[in-house]
Design a protein around this motif. Structure first.
Motif, short mmCIF file in Angstrom:
data_model
loop_
_atom_site.label_atom_id
_atom_site.label_comp_id
_atom_site.label_asym_id
_atom_site.label_seq_id
_atom_site.Cartn_x
_atom_site.Cartn_y
_atom_site.Cartn_z
N LYS A 253 -3.11 1.95 4.37
CA LYS A 253 -3.43 1.35 5.66
C LYS A 253 -4.93 1.43 5.98
N THR A 254 -5.68 2.19 5.22
CA THR A 254 -7.11 2.33 5.49
C THR A 254 -7.95 1.20 4.92
N THR A 255 -7.35 0.31 4.14
CA THR A 255 -8.09 -0.80 3.53
C THR A 255 -7.25 -2.07 3.56
N ASN A 256 -7.91 -3.20 3.48
CA ASN A 256 -7.20 -4.48 3.43
C ASN A 256 -6.82 -4.85 2.00
N LYS A 257 -7.36 -4.14 1.03
CA LYS A 257 -7.07 -4.41 -0.37
C LYS A 257 -5.81 -3.68 -0.82
N THR A 258 -5.29 -4.10 -1.96
CA THR A 258 -4.15 -3.41 -2.57
C THR A 258 -4.65 -2.09 -3.16
N VAL A 259 -3.89 -1.02 -2.93
CA VAL A 259 -4.25 0.30 -3.46
C VAL A 259 -3.28 0.61 -4.61
N TYR A 260 -3.84 1.03 -5.73
CA TYR A 260 -3.03 1.36 -6.91
C TYR A 260 -3.02 2.88 -7.09
N PHE A 261 -1.85 3.46 -6.97
CA PHE A 261 -1.67 4.91 -7.18
C PHE A 261 -1.20 5.11 -8.61
N TRP A 262 -1.80 6.06 -9.29
CA TRP A 262 -1.44 6.32 -10.68
C TRP A 262 -1.11 7.80 -10.86
N GLU A 263 -0.24 8.06 -11.80
CA GLU A 263 0.14 9.43 -12.17
C GLU A 263 0.28 9.47 -13.68
N ILE A 264 -0.10 10.60 -14.25
CA ILE A 264 0.04 10.80 -15.70
C ILE A 264 0.44 12.25 -15.96
N ARG B 216 3.79 8.18 -17.28
CA ARG B 216 2.70 7.53 -16.55
C ARG B 216 3.30 6.43 -15.67
N ILE B 217 2.65 6.21 -14.55
CA ILE B 217 3.14 5.19 -13.62
C ILE B 217 1.96 4.68 -12.80
N ILE B 218 2.02 3.41 -12.46
CA ILE B 218 1.06 2.81 -11.54
C ILE B 218 1.89 2.08 -10.48
N GLU B 219 1.65 2.42 -9.21
CA GLU B 219 2.33 1.77 -8.10
C GLU B 219 1.30 1.08 -7.22
N ALA B 220 1.64 -0.13 -6.76
CA ALA B 220 0.73 -0.89 -5.89
C ALA B 220 1.26 -0.87 -4.47
N TYR B 221 0.39 -0.57 -3.51
CA TYR B 221 0.72 -0.58 -2.09
C TYR B 221 -0.23 -1.53 -1.38
N LYS B 222 0.34 -2.45 -0.61
CA LYS B 222 -0.47 -3.38 0.18
C LYS B 222 -0.35 -3.01 1.65
N LYS B 223 -1.41 -3.30 2.40
CA LYS B 223 -1.39 -3.05 3.82
C LYS B 223 -0.38 -4.00 4.47
N ILE B 224 0.46 -3.43 5.31
CA ILE B 224 1.51 -4.23 5.96
C ILE B 224 1.05 -4.64 7.34
N THR C 149 -6.82 4.00 -6.93
CA THR C 149 -7.97 3.12 -7.08
C THR C 149 -7.69 1.82 -6.33
N LEU C 150 -8.68 0.95 -6.28
CA LEU C 150 -8.52 -0.33 -5.61
C LEU C 150 -8.31 -1.48 -6.59
N SER C 151 -8.20 -1.17 -7.89
CA SER C 151 -7.88 -2.21 -8.87
C SER C 151 -6.96 -1.64 -9.94
N GLU C 152 -6.11 -2.50 -10.45
CA GLU C 152 -5.18 -2.08 -11.50
C GLU C 152 -5.92 -1.71 -12.78
N ALA C 153 -7.00 -2.43 -13.06
CA ALA C 153 -7.79 -2.14 -14.27
C ALA C 153 -8.38 -0.74 -14.21
N LYS C 154 -8.87 -0.35 -13.04
CA LYS C 154 -9.44 1.00 -12.91
C LYS C 154 -8.35 2.06 -12.99
N ALA C 155 -7.15 1.77 -12.49
CA ALA C 155 -6.04 2.72 -12.61
C ALA C 155 -5.67 2.92 -14.08
N LYS C 156 -5.62 1.82 -14.83
CA LYS C 156 -5.33 1.91 -16.27
C LYS C 156 -6.43 2.67 -17.00
#
Length: 91
Positions: free
Chosen positions: A39-50, A83-91, A61-68
């Protein structure tokens, strides 16, 4: 006699002060924290875990490429068990 006492003292001290590796529970970003961060940004936020045999890491991160790229850097010279990458968009 002195050698025996010194050896026994050394062994006892080693046993008492030995610090075995403690297994800590990995600190994950909770679902509520993910929503709050997204909710702090208008961009999609990508959460990653490994997870690897040597440790655990997570972040966002704010991009999928940077998460990878972050996952790739964490997995250097190690076997990835999860490993997992989840995308969250501001609602």
């Amino acid at each position: 006699m002195k050698k025996i006492i010194l050896s026994a003292t050394l062994i006892a001290t080693t046993i008492l002060f030995a610090n075995p590796k403690e297994k800590k529970d990995p600190t994950t970003i909770s679902q509520q924290q993910k929503i709050k961060i997204s909710k702090t940004t208008n961009k999609t936020v990508y959460f990653w875990e490994i997870n690897t045999p040597t440790g655990y890491a997570s972040g966002y991160t704010l991009s999928e490429a940077k998460a990878k790229k972050a996952i790739q850097l964490m997995a250097t010279n190690d076997i990835v068990t999860y490993r997992i990458i989840e995308a969250y968009k501001k609602i």
